[in-house]
Motif scaffolding. Structure first.
Motif, PDB file in Angstrom:
ATOM      1  N   UNK A   9      -1.806  -6.033  18.473  1.00 58.25           N
ATOM      2  CA  UNK A   9      -0.628  -5.658  17.705  1.00 58.25           C
ATOM      3  C   UNK A   9       0.230  -6.863  17.358  1.00 58.25           C
ATOM      4  N   UNK A  10       0.007  -7.982  17.969  1.00 60.03           N
ATOM      5  CA  UNK A  10       0.944  -9.087  17.842  1.00 60.03           C
ATOM      6  C   UNK A  10       0.576 -10.085  16.778  1.00 60.03           C
ATOM      7  N   UNK A  11       0.037  -9.650  15.631  1.00 58.33           N
ATOM      8  CA  UNK A  11      -0.388 -10.574  14.598  1.00 58.33           C
ATOM      9  C   UNK A  11       0.783 -11.114  13.808  1.00 58.33           C
ATOM     10  N   UNK A  12       0.453 -12.013  12.876  1.00 60.01           N
ATOM     11  CA  UNK A  12       1.472 -12.637  12.063  1.00 60.01           C
ATOM     12  C   UNK A  12       2.165 -11.639  11.157  1.00 60.01           C
ATOM     13  N   UNK A 147       2.500  12.365   7.569  1.00 60.43           N
ATOM     14  CA  UNK A 147       2.254  12.369   6.122  1.00 60.43           C
ATOM     15  C   UNK A 147       2.100  10.958   5.586  1.00 60.43           C
ATOM     16  N   UNK A 148       2.937  10.042   6.044  1.00 58.45           N
ATOM     17  CA  UNK A 148       2.853   8.675   5.564  1.00 58.45           C
ATOM     18  C   UNK A 148       1.538   8.010   5.927  1.00 58.45           C
ATOM     19  N   UNK A 149       1.092   8.193   7.170  1.00 57.13           N
ATOM     20  CA  UNK A 149      -0.184   7.607   7.593  1.00 57.13           C
ATOM     21  C   UNK A 149      -1.349   8.201   6.804  1.00 57.13           C
ATOM     22  N   UNK A 150      -1.293   9.517   6.572  1.00 58.30           N
ATOM     23  CA  UNK A 150      -2.355  10.151   5.792  1.00 58.30           C
ATOM     24  C   UNK A 150      -2.378   9.621   4.368  1.00 58.30           C
ATOM     25  N   UNK A 151      -1.198   9.413   3.784  1.00 62.04           N
ATOM     26  CA  UNK A 151      -1.124   8.861   2.427  1.00 62.04           C
ATOM     27  C   UNK A 151      -1.715   7.455   2.383  1.00 62.04           C
ATOM     28  N   UNK A 152      -1.397   6.646   3.382  1.00 62.12           N
ATOM     29  CA  UNK A 152      -1.929   5.284   3.426  1.00 62.12           C
ATOM     30  C   UNK A 152      -3.447   5.301   3.576  1.00 62.12           C
ATOM     31  N   UNK A 166       3.197  -1.476   1.582  1.00 62.47           N
ATOM     32  CA  UNK A 166       4.359  -1.861   2.391  1.00 62.47           C
ATOM     33  C   UNK A 166       4.993  -0.595   2.947  1.00 62.47           C
ATOM     34  N   UNK A 167       5.323  -0.594   4.217  1.00 59.39           N
ATOM     35  CA  UNK A 167       5.901   0.571   4.893  1.00 59.39           C
ATOM     36  C   UNK A 167       7.366   0.318   5.196  1.00 59.39           C
ATOM     37  N   UNK A 168       8.172   1.356   5.007  1.00 61.54           N
ATOM     38  CA  UNK A 168       9.579   1.326   5.419  1.00 61.54           C
ATOM     39  C   UNK A 168       9.828   2.533   6.314  1.00 61.54           C
ATOM     40  N   UNK A 169      10.397   2.297   7.484  1.00 62.42           N
ATOM     41  CA  UNK A 169      10.714   3.392   8.405  1.00 62.42           C
ATOM     42  C   UNK A 169      11.849   2.930   9.305  1.00 62.42           C
ATOM     43  N   UNK A 177       3.332   0.854  14.758  1.00 57.95           N
ATOM     44  CA  UNK A 177       2.081   1.484  14.337  1.00 57.95           C
ATOM     45  C   UNK A 177       1.599   0.919  13.005  1.00 57.95           C
ATOM     46  N   UNK A 178       2.515   0.703  12.078  1.00 56.19           N
ATOM     47  CA  UNK A 178       2.139   0.155  10.770  1.00 56.19           C
ATOM     48  C   UNK A 178       1.568  -1.247  10.917  1.00 56.19           C
ATOM     49  N   UNK A 179       2.205  -2.066  11.757  1.00 52.88           N
ATOM     50  CA  UNK A 179       1.688  -3.412  11.995  1.00 52.88           C
ATOM     51  C   UNK A 179       0.310  -3.357  12.631  1.00 52.88           C
ATOM     52  N   UNK A 180       0.134  -2.431  13.567  1.00 54.66           N
ATOM     53  CA  UNK A 180      -1.167  -2.279  14.220  1.00 54.66           C
ATOM     54  C   UNK A 180      -2.244  -1.866  13.216  1.00 54.66           C
TER      55      UNK A 180
END
Length: 358
Positions: A9-12, A147-152, A166-169, A177-180
């Motif tokens: 999870x700790x990427x750039x 819903x957002x994850x399913x859309x992605x 790009x995710x906004x939350x 979770x988005x970064x992962x």
């Protein structure tokens, strides 16, 4: 754009997790400089209060406050000229037990963390600025719940690169979770214009809004539309009564989540097989899937029914949807986009390679 390192999870990519950098490198340096100055003054006072236990080997006129400050400076910076030295036993113990730890703390604060601030904060600012400059024609997903994850996931299956999502939350867990999942993410309230600007909303091609509350979705839609009048804005709402209001707010397409689920439940109750087929088409990766693609040169001039391996249920011509039964959709023309039902495609080697790269 920087990518998440495989296997963690700790990427750039987490560099763009925050909506803004909390403090500038210069403010951080000033704060740490104040801490270093406090350590220096503490050392000076220790020497000056016990000045009788020190010897000035050069002037021989005793230890003044300036001498104590000079001694503290050359001591904490490990210069140590030797012209002022502790001569009493207790003064040497104080140097060993108190001043030496202060010297180490001074070096850690002023030198070590200064390098860290310049390297991390400075490079983060540069990378963040570079990321925002290169972001064009991307998709902004506001709300990274179910819903957002399913859309992605659907966007990815349709060929949209993770670098263009790009995710906004406002929830830290959703950002993690988005970064992962290999996505750039910003944490904060999507109704804030400064946050949307940081996500380069004005340059986005599509915006997907899937928030938990309809009033928040309406306000977000208004804000997005003000900043980007041309992007396609797809909004999920819970109640059918709010559809008209969301459309008036500027949404290009509105999906009623509760009514859609209710209709699927009703179809399943009437005929379980019918419900299974509908759910199959809405679920990617297996069975049937709905896909939109550009018509090939071989298909131009042919009726939609002549397309092999797929079933054409509609086509988009000049931005207008024409269903399969429409009399104007009897022939495929150049530039048409076909909406087809097809067998779910197994991931190709190229897809797997791209997923690993993401």
């Amino acid at each position: 754009m920087a990518k998440l390192q495989p296997g963690g999870r700790g990427g750039l990519l987490s560099m763009v997790s925050l909506p803004r950098i909390s403090s500038s490198p210069f403010k951080e340096l000033a704060r740490r400089g104040a801490i270093a100055l406090g350590l220096l003054l503490t050392t000076t006072l220790l020497v000056y209060v016990d000045r009788a236990a020190y010897s000035d080997n050069t002037a021989g006129d005793g230890i003044s406050f300036i001498d104590a400050l000079y001694y503290a400076t050359v001591t904490v910076t490990t210069t140590g000229y030797g012209d002022i030295t502790p001569v009493a036993t207790h003064a040497r113990l104080i140097n060993a037990l108190l001043i030496t730890p202060l010297r180490i703390a001074f070096l850690v604060v002023l030198v070590g963390t200064t390098i860290e601030v310049l390297a991390n904060q400075g490079s983060r600012s540069i990378r963040d600025s570079f990321w925002r400059r290169k972001m064009r024609n991307h998709v902004v997903v506001i709300g990274y719940g179910t819903k957002g994850r399913s859309a992605v996931n659907t966007l990815r299956r349709q060929g949209v690169s993770s670098e263009r999502i790009v995710v906004i939350d406002d929830k830290p867990g959703a950002i993690e979770d988005a970064n992962f999942d290999g996505l750039a993410a910003f944490q904060g309230d999507a109704t804030r214009r400064d946050l949307l600007r940081r996500a380069e909303i004005s340059k986005a091609r599509q915006v997907i809004i899937c928030l938990d509350r309809d009033d928040a979705a309406i306000l977000t839609t208004l804000t997005v539309r003000q900043l980007n009048p041309t992007a396609g804005v797809t909004v999920a709402v819970r109640e059918q009564d709010n559809v008209t209001l969301v459309r008036q707010s500027g949404a290009s397409s509105v999906i009623t989540s509760s009514e859609t689920v209710g209709r699927l439940l009703g179809l399943s109750a009437i005929g379980p097989e019918l419900g299974t087929i509908m759910q199959d088409m809405l679920t990617g990766g297996e069975g049937l899937e709905v896909h939109q693609r550009l018509a090939t040169a071989e298909e131009v001039g042919q009726p939609p029914s002549a397309v092999t391996g797929e079933r054409v249920i509609g086509l988009v011509r000049n931005g207008t949807l024409r269903r399969f039964y429409d009399q104007t959709a009897t022939r495929v023309e150049v530039g048409d986009e076909l909406i087809v039902v097809r067998r779910a495609q197994a991931p190709t080697a190229k897809d797997i390679q791209r997923a690993l790269a993401d």
